[in-house]
Design a protein around this motif. Sequence first.
Motif, PDB file in Angstrom:
ATOM      1  N   MET A 157       3.276  21.206  66.454  1.00 59.28           N
ATOM      2  CA  MET A 157       2.986  19.897  67.111  1.00 59.28           C
ATOM      3  C   MET A 157       3.678  18.762  66.712  1.00 59.28           C
ATOM      4  SD  MET A 157      -1.122  20.733  67.037  1.00 59.28           S
ATOM      5  CE  MET A 157      -1.497  18.954  67.902  1.00 59.28           C
ATOM      6  N   GLY A 158       3.918  18.670  65.211  1.00 57.33           N
ATOM      7  CA  GLY A 158       4.844  17.447  64.694  1.00 57.33           C
ATOM      8  C   GLY A 158       5.965  17.627  65.308  1.00 57.33           C
ATOM      9  N   ALA A 159       6.778  18.944  65.368  1.00 60.28           N
ATOM     10  CA  ALA A 159       8.191  18.828  65.635  1.00 60.28           C
ATOM     11  C   ALA A 159       8.240  18.622  67.009  1.00 60.28           C
ATOM     12  CB  ALA A 159       8.409  20.240  65.331  1.00 60.28           C
ATOM     13  N   ASN A 160       7.087  18.947  68.038  1.00 61.79           N
ATOM     14  CA  ASN A 160       7.290  18.767  69.398  1.00 61.79           C
ATOM     15  C   ASN A 160       7.109  17.247  69.530  1.00 61.79           C
ATOM     16  OD1 ASN A 160       7.469  21.266  70.346  1.00 61.79           O
ATOM     17  ND2 ASN A 160       5.080  21.718  70.457  1.00 61.79           N
ATOM     18  N   SER A 161       6.099  16.391  68.911  1.00 62.45           N
ATOM     19  CA  SER A 161       6.205  15.083  68.907  1.00 62.45           C
ATOM     20  C   SER A 161       7.391  14.419  68.597  1.00 62.45           C
ATOM     21  CB  SER A 161       4.889  14.575  68.018  1.00 62.45           C
ATOM     22  OG  SER A 161       4.815  13.401  67.878  1.00 62.45           O
ATOM     23  N   LYS A 162       7.996  14.891  67.475  1.00 62.15           N
ATOM     24  CA  LYS A 162       9.299  14.299  67.064  1.00 62.15           C
ATOM     25  C   LYS A 162      10.416  14.423  68.202  1.00 62.15           C
ATOM     26  CE  LYS A 162       8.520  14.722  62.219  1.00 62.15           C
ATOM     27  NZ  LYS A 162       8.881  15.204  60.852  1.00 62.15           N
ATOM     28  N   VAL A 163      10.540  15.765  68.596  1.00 59.49           N
ATOM     29  CA  VAL A 163      11.349  16.128  69.881  1.00 59.49           C
ATOM     30  C   VAL A 163      11.292  15.190  70.820  1.00 59.49           C
ATOM     31  CG1 VAL A 163      12.019  17.570  71.453  1.00 59.49           C
ATOM     32  CG2 VAL A 163      11.627  18.418  68.939  1.00 59.49           C
ATOM     33  N   LYS A 164      10.071  15.067  71.382  1.00 57.46           N
ATOM     34  CA  LYS A 164       9.600  13.991  72.384  1.00 57.46           C
ATOM     35  C   LYS A 164      10.305  12.538  72.316  1.00 57.46           C
ATOM     36  CE  LYS A 164       5.803  16.607  74.190  1.00 57.46           C
ATOM     37  NZ  LYS A 164       4.415  16.764  74.332  1.00 57.46           N
ATOM     38  N   THR A 165       9.964  12.418  71.083  1.00 56.91           N
ATOM     39  CA  THR A 165      10.389  10.784  70.723  1.00 56.91           C
ATOM     40  C   THR A 165      11.796  10.745  70.727  1.00 56.91           C
ATOM     41  OG1 THR A 165       8.443  10.496  69.168  1.00 56.91           O
ATOM     42  CG2 THR A 165      10.398   9.205  68.869  1.00 56.91           C
ATOM     43  N   ALA A 166      12.687  11.646  70.138  1.00 57.17           N
ATOM     44  CA  ALA A 166      14.029  11.752  70.091  1.00 57.17           C
ATOM     45  C   ALA A 166      14.345  11.791  71.586  1.00 57.17           C
ATOM     46  CB  ALA A 166      14.538  13.125  69.212  1.00 57.17           C
ATOM     47  N   LEU A 167      13.855  12.638  72.622  1.00 58.00           N
ATOM     48  CA  LEU A 167      14.339  12.795  73.737  1.00 58.00           C
ATOM     49  C   LEU A 167      14.107  11.352  74.600  1.00 58.00           C
ATOM     50  CD1 LEU A 167      13.142  16.252  74.906  1.00 58.00           C
ATOM     51  CD2 LEU A 167      15.506  15.401  74.558  1.00 58.00           C
ATOM     52  N   SER A 168      13.146  10.813  74.251  1.00 61.94           N
ATOM     53  CA  SER A 168      12.693   9.487  74.772  1.00 61.94           C
ATOM     54  C   SER A 168      14.003   8.540  74.339  1.00 61.94           C
ATOM     55  CB  SER A 168      11.181   8.889  74.428  1.00 61.94           C
ATOM     56  OG  SER A 168      10.567   9.871  74.959  1.00 61.94           O
ATOM     57  N   SER A 169      14.107   8.574  73.024  1.00 59.38           N
ATOM     58  CA  SER A 169      15.156   7.432  72.451  1.00 59.38           C
ATOM     59  C   SER A 169      16.529   7.726  73.389  1.00 59.38           C
ATOM     60  CB  SER A 169      15.303   7.676  70.971  1.00 59.38           C
ATOM     61  OG  SER A 169      13.962   7.344  70.356  1.00 59.38           O
ATOM     62  N   LEU A 170      16.857   9.035  73.237  1.00 61.23           N
ATOM     63  CA  LEU A 170      18.145   9.592  74.241  1.00 61.23           C
ATOM     64  C   LEU A 170      18.228   9.069  75.387  1.00 61.23           C
ATOM     65  CD1 LEU A 170      20.720  11.175  73.716  1.00 61.23           C
ATOM     66  CD2 LEU A 170      19.507  13.105  74.345  1.00 61.23           C
ATOM     67  N   ASP A 171      17.209   9.049  76.203  1.00 57.41           N
ATOM     68  CA  ASP A 171      17.197   8.595  77.713  1.00 57.41           C
ATOM     69  C   ASP A 171      17.307   6.926  77.671  1.00 57.41           C
ATOM     70  OD1 ASP A 171      16.690  11.132  78.772  1.00 57.41           O
ATOM     71  OD2 ASP A 171      14.485  10.891  78.819  1.00 57.41           O
TER      72      ASP A 171
END
Length: 229
Positions: A157-171
């Motif tokens: 869950m933590g990894a998914n949250s971090k990935v989502k945050t990273a993808l949002s930053s990438l966008d």
Amino acid sequence: MSLKKLWTALRGATNEGIEAVADSQAIRILDQEMREAKKELQSCDESLTRIMAKRKLAEGKVSALKADIETYTNHAIAASETDEALAIECADRVSELESTLDVEQGILDSFLSSEKSLKANISKAKTNVRRMEQQIEQVKATESVQQAQVAVSTRHMGANSKVKTALSSLDRIKEKQKQRSAELDVAEELAAEESGSSLDSKLKAAGIKSGASKSGSDKLAQLLASKKG
């Protein structure tokens, strides 16, 4: 949140904490009880060994008494034909031996009964201990597996949250880059218009050569016309 709801939440959290401590203590208590039960069973095995040894000695005494009774019975029968007094003495001896045999047989029967009962109880106790050990090990294994699953799930869950945050930053970075690229294109267009190169580009695209030099014949006609004038 009201004070009542807050108190209920705190009480629930406290109860869960108390239950968790109690559960961990329960397993430790059961482990300790299993160790003590095994010690008791070891003592029972030692007692059974002593009883079996005494039973074996009692069996030896009973067998010896039976043999003596048979021997003196035969002596009494044989002596009755020649010496009645001796026959009576042998018969008295048989009587004494039979009395002793009754006592020793009672002792032997007691040992046999105790041995049988103790064996059954020890066997039952060992079965219960093994069953309890299996249940404890199963509980421990299940607890370990579930703790591992919780840890993995939490990390996932933590990894998914971090990935989502990273993808949002990438966008966001991509959008900023697009915006910056558009701003650079506009700046180049403005600079071209200011320098006049934009108009030249348009004329060139239309097939018109802006400021092109005149041919030699045209220039000659121009020179002759100016001289005549």
